[in-house]
Every structure is written in C-alpha cells, then in structure tokens.
Design a protein around this motif. Structure first.
Motif, PDB file in Angstrom:
ATOM      1  N   GLU A  23       0.859  -1.087  -0.057  1.00  0.00           N
ATOM      2  CA  GLU A  23      -0.061  -0.010   0.114  1.00  0.00           C
ATOM      3  C   GLU A  23       0.885   1.207   0.124  1.00  0.00           C
ATOM      4  O   GLU A  23       0.538   2.193  -0.663  1.00  0.00           O
ATOM      5  CB  GLU A  23      -0.980  -0.007   1.062  1.00  0.00           C
ATOM      6  CG  GLU A  23      -2.185  -1.103   1.093  1.00  0.00           C
ATOM      7  CD  GLU A  23      -3.052  -1.029   2.287  1.00  0.00           C
ATOM      8  OE1 GLU A  23      -2.332  -0.994   3.255  1.00  0.00           O
ATOM      9  OE2 GLU A  23      -4.177  -1.408   2.147  1.00  0.00           O
ATOM     10  N   PRO A  28      -3.248   0.122  -5.028  1.00  0.00           N
ATOM     11  CA  PRO A  28      -4.424   0.352  -4.443  1.00  0.00           C
ATOM     12  C   PRO A  28      -4.725  -0.711  -3.464  1.00  0.00           C
ATOM     13  O   PRO A  28      -4.624  -2.019  -3.813  1.00  0.00           O
ATOM     14  CB  PRO A  28      -5.327   0.712  -5.429  1.00  0.00           C
ATOM     15  CG  PRO A  28      -4.559   0.929  -6.719  1.00  0.00           C
ATOM     16  CD  PRO A  28      -3.135   0.154  -6.441  1.00  0.00           C
ATOM     17  N   SER A  29      -5.530  -0.577  -2.248  1.00  0.00           N
ATOM     18  CA  SER A  29      -6.012  -1.617  -1.555  1.00  0.00           C
ATOM     19  C   SER A  29      -7.203  -2.720  -2.326  1.00  0.00           C
ATOM     20  O   SER A  29      -6.973  -3.894  -2.305  1.00  0.00           O
ATOM     21  CB  SER A  29      -6.895  -1.018  -0.157  1.00  0.00           C
ATOM     22  OG  SER A  29      -6.041  -0.354   0.425  1.00  0.00           O
ATOM     23  N   ASP A  30      -7.674  -2.127  -3.235  1.00  0.00           N
ATOM     24  CA  ASP A  30      -8.727  -2.833  -3.984  1.00  0.00           C
ATOM     25  C   ASP A  30      -7.911  -4.147  -4.896  1.00  0.00           C
ATOM     26  O   ASP A  30      -8.631  -4.956  -5.411  1.00  0.00           O
ATOM     27  CB  ASP A  30      -9.346  -1.877  -5.152  1.00  0.00           C
ATOM     28  CG  ASP A  30     -10.575  -1.193  -4.488  1.00  0.00           C
ATOM     29  OD1 ASP A  30     -10.982  -1.340  -3.288  1.00  0.00           O
ATOM     30  OD2 ASP A  30     -11.072  -0.248  -5.089  1.00  0.00           O
ATOM     31  N   ASP A  31      -6.683  -3.736  -5.062  1.00  0.00           N
ATOM     32  CA  ASP A  31      -5.873  -4.684  -5.799  1.00  0.00           C
ATOM     33  C   ASP A  31      -5.022  -5.812  -4.995  1.00  0.00           C
ATOM     34  O   ASP A  31      -4.087  -6.357  -5.550  1.00  0.00           O
ATOM     35  CB  ASP A  31      -4.894  -3.831  -6.908  1.00  0.00           C
ATOM     36  CG  ASP A  31      -5.675  -3.365  -7.937  1.00  0.00           C
ATOM     37  OD1 ASP A  31      -6.781  -3.733  -8.500  1.00  0.00           O
ATOM     38  OD2 ASP A  31      -5.269  -2.048  -8.301  1.00  0.00           O
ATOM     39  N   SER A  33      -5.257  -8.478  -1.713  1.00  0.00           N
ATOM     40  CA  SER A  33      -6.000  -9.357  -0.960  1.00  0.00           C
ATOM     41  C   SER A  33      -5.306 -10.088   0.261  1.00  0.00           C
ATOM     42  O   SER A  33      -3.912 -10.244  -0.054  1.00  0.00           O
ATOM     43  CB  SER A  33      -6.521 -10.419  -1.958  1.00  0.00           C
ATOM     44  OG  SER A  33      -7.742 -10.030  -2.352  1.00  0.00           O
ATOM     45  N   LEU A  69      -6.424  -1.689   3.299  1.00  0.00           N
ATOM     46  CA  LEU A  69      -6.975  -2.948   3.155  1.00  0.00           C
ATOM     47  C   LEU A  69      -7.279  -3.613   4.491  1.00  0.00           C
ATOM     48  O   LEU A  69      -8.490  -4.448   4.676  1.00  0.00           O
ATOM     49  CB  LEU A  69      -6.054  -4.013   2.366  1.00  0.00           C
ATOM     50  CG  LEU A  69      -6.732  -5.318   2.235  1.00  0.00           C
ATOM     51  CD1 LEU A  69      -7.716  -5.698   1.231  1.00  0.00           C
ATOM     52  CD2 LEU A  69      -5.478  -6.343   1.763  1.00  0.00           C
ATOM     53  N   GLY A  88     -10.422  -8.132   0.249  1.00  0.00           N
ATOM     54  CA  GLY A  88      -9.838  -8.047  -0.752  1.00  0.00           C
ATOM     55  C   GLY A  88     -10.439  -8.821  -2.007  1.00  0.00           C
ATOM     56  O   GLY A  88     -11.260  -9.736  -1.811  1.00  0.00           O
ATOM     57  N   TRP A  89     -10.083  -8.676  -3.366  1.00  0.00           N
ATOM     58  CA  TRP A  89     -10.539  -9.126  -4.482  1.00  0.00           C
ATOM     59  C   TRP A  89     -10.519 -10.653  -4.760  1.00  0.00           C
ATOM     60  O   TRP A  89     -11.468 -11.325  -4.917  1.00  0.00           O
ATOM     61  CB  TRP A  89      -9.986  -8.798  -5.816  1.00  0.00           C
ATOM     62  CG  TRP A  89      -8.439  -8.945  -5.796  1.00  0.00           C
ATOM     63  CD1 TRP A  89      -7.493  -8.125  -5.330  1.00  0.00           C
ATOM     64  CD2 TRP A  89      -7.788 -10.057  -6.673  1.00  0.00           C
ATOM     65  NE1 TRP A  89      -6.282  -8.871  -5.307  1.00  0.00           N
ATOM     66  CE2 TRP A  89      -6.276 -10.008  -6.204  1.00  0.00           C
ATOM     67  CE3 TRP A  89      -8.389 -11.229  -7.258  1.00  0.00           C
ATOM     68  CZ2 TRP A  89      -5.574 -10.840  -6.586  1.00  0.00           C
ATOM     69  CZ3 TRP A  89      -7.619 -11.861  -7.689  1.00  0.00           C
ATOM     70  CH2 TRP A  89      -6.154 -11.861  -7.342  1.00  0.00           C
TER      71      TRP A  89
END
Length: 198
Positions: A23, A28-31, A33, A69, A88-89
């Motif tokens: 991070e 990005p936290s979205d990417d 897990s 995240l 996460g994703w």
C-alpha cells in the motif's frame, strides 16, 4: 496487462508488513488481498465477527487493522481450512466461487480464484494448504512493469518459498490441498508454525 504477485507467510505479522509495504508503494487496496487462517482468532480483535463464519459466509464486518485493506478484514469459511480472516478481490472471488460451486465441480473457491488470477495450480495447492496449516496468503494485482517490485516487497517480508514448502509437505505424505479434510486445530497449527519458524 496485469500480473498477480503472491506470497504465503507463516506469521501474520509478516503478511501484515507486506500489505502495508504494498500500500505504501501506491498499490491500491482494491488490488491487494489477504487470506489468513483464523483458528486462534487473534486477528479479530474484540469483535464478534466470528459468529458470521460458516459455509458460504460472505466477507463480514470490519475487524482490526491499521488502515487501507486491513481495515476491511472480515470472516469467511473455506472448506478444509475453516474460518479465515480475509479481505480484498481474491477473498471475494473465492467466496463467490465457493458459493456457486456444484458437487463434483472444479477445484475449490480459493484454488480456483488463484488459478484464474494466474497462479499456477501447483503453487495454488501449496498456498491453500499453507493457509490450512495456519499461514497467511497475500496477493497483489499489479501492472506488468510493477510486478518485479511487488515480488521484491513480498520477499522482503519473509515469504515462504512454494517449491521448498511443497517438498516439505510431500515428505509428510501430502499430495495436494483436499477441502474434504478437517481444518487444522490450534495445536496442529502451532506445531506447523514451530516447524518452519526461522
């Protein structure tokens, strides 16, 4: 084009350091897990999020973490692993795959999610077994150009070499992750952690 950098960690603190470093690098936290065995419930803080754990449970309430995240960690159950703390994703993909799986279908949600993201099936089985035995899995989807740096960040945080770990598991008679087996209990997980502690 994106690639997935993946690391298994024996200690949650190493995985947490890796997430924070990813991070901090601007991923990005979205990417990113994280999926961590939660048999000892050390990572849920003082919440009662574990009550939501069960077959097909989704990612639950926020628990623990310092930012990014890690503030979105929730409880879900993975067959053969038991309750995990996840965010996460990859966790969302695994939960969706597990919920949609039919008997006799493709490999379990976690392995399917990993292989879909580009992790080899051979390594995916080691990673899933590692989580079953008390470990923590961190994945990051990054642009090709950032992949070597993301891998280096994971290595700096004491990641497990999947080839070496496969060899160690194989010596114990293991062949692949089996979601029909019982999850490891706290005593078994502590023995695993001591076996590989550096």
């Amino acid at each position: 084009m994106t690639k997935t950098a993946t690391g298994l960690f024996d200690d949650y603190s190493d995985a947490q350091a890796a997430v924070n470093a990813l991070e901090a690098r601007g991923i990005p936290s979205d990417d990113i897990s994280i999926v961590s065995n939660n048999v000892d419930e050390r990572r849920t803080g003082d919440t009662n999020a574990a009550e939501g754990a069960g077959a097909g449970a989704g990612i639950g309430a926020a628990v623990g973490g310092v930012g990014g995240l890690l503030t979105g960690l929730g409880i879900m159950a993975i067959p053969g692993v038991g309750p995990v703390v996840a965010a996460g994703w990859l966790a969302a993909t695994a939960a969706g795959a597990a919920a949609g799986a039919v008997a006799g279908g493709a490999a379990g949600g976690l392995i399917g999610a990993m292989t879909e993201s580009g992790v080899s099936e051979e390594h995916a089985h080691v990673y899933a077994e590692g989580v079953r035995r008390g470990g923590t899995l961190v994945t990051a989807r990054v642009e090709d150009s950032l992949y070597p740096e993301a891998e280096a960040i994971l290595r700096r945080s004491n990641l497990v070499d999947p080839t070496e770990r496969r060899a160690a598991y194989t010596e114990q008679g293991w062949t692949r992750f089996d979601e029909t087996l019982d999850p490891y209990g706290p005593t078994q997980i502590e023995q695993e952690r001591l076996r590989y502690r550096r």
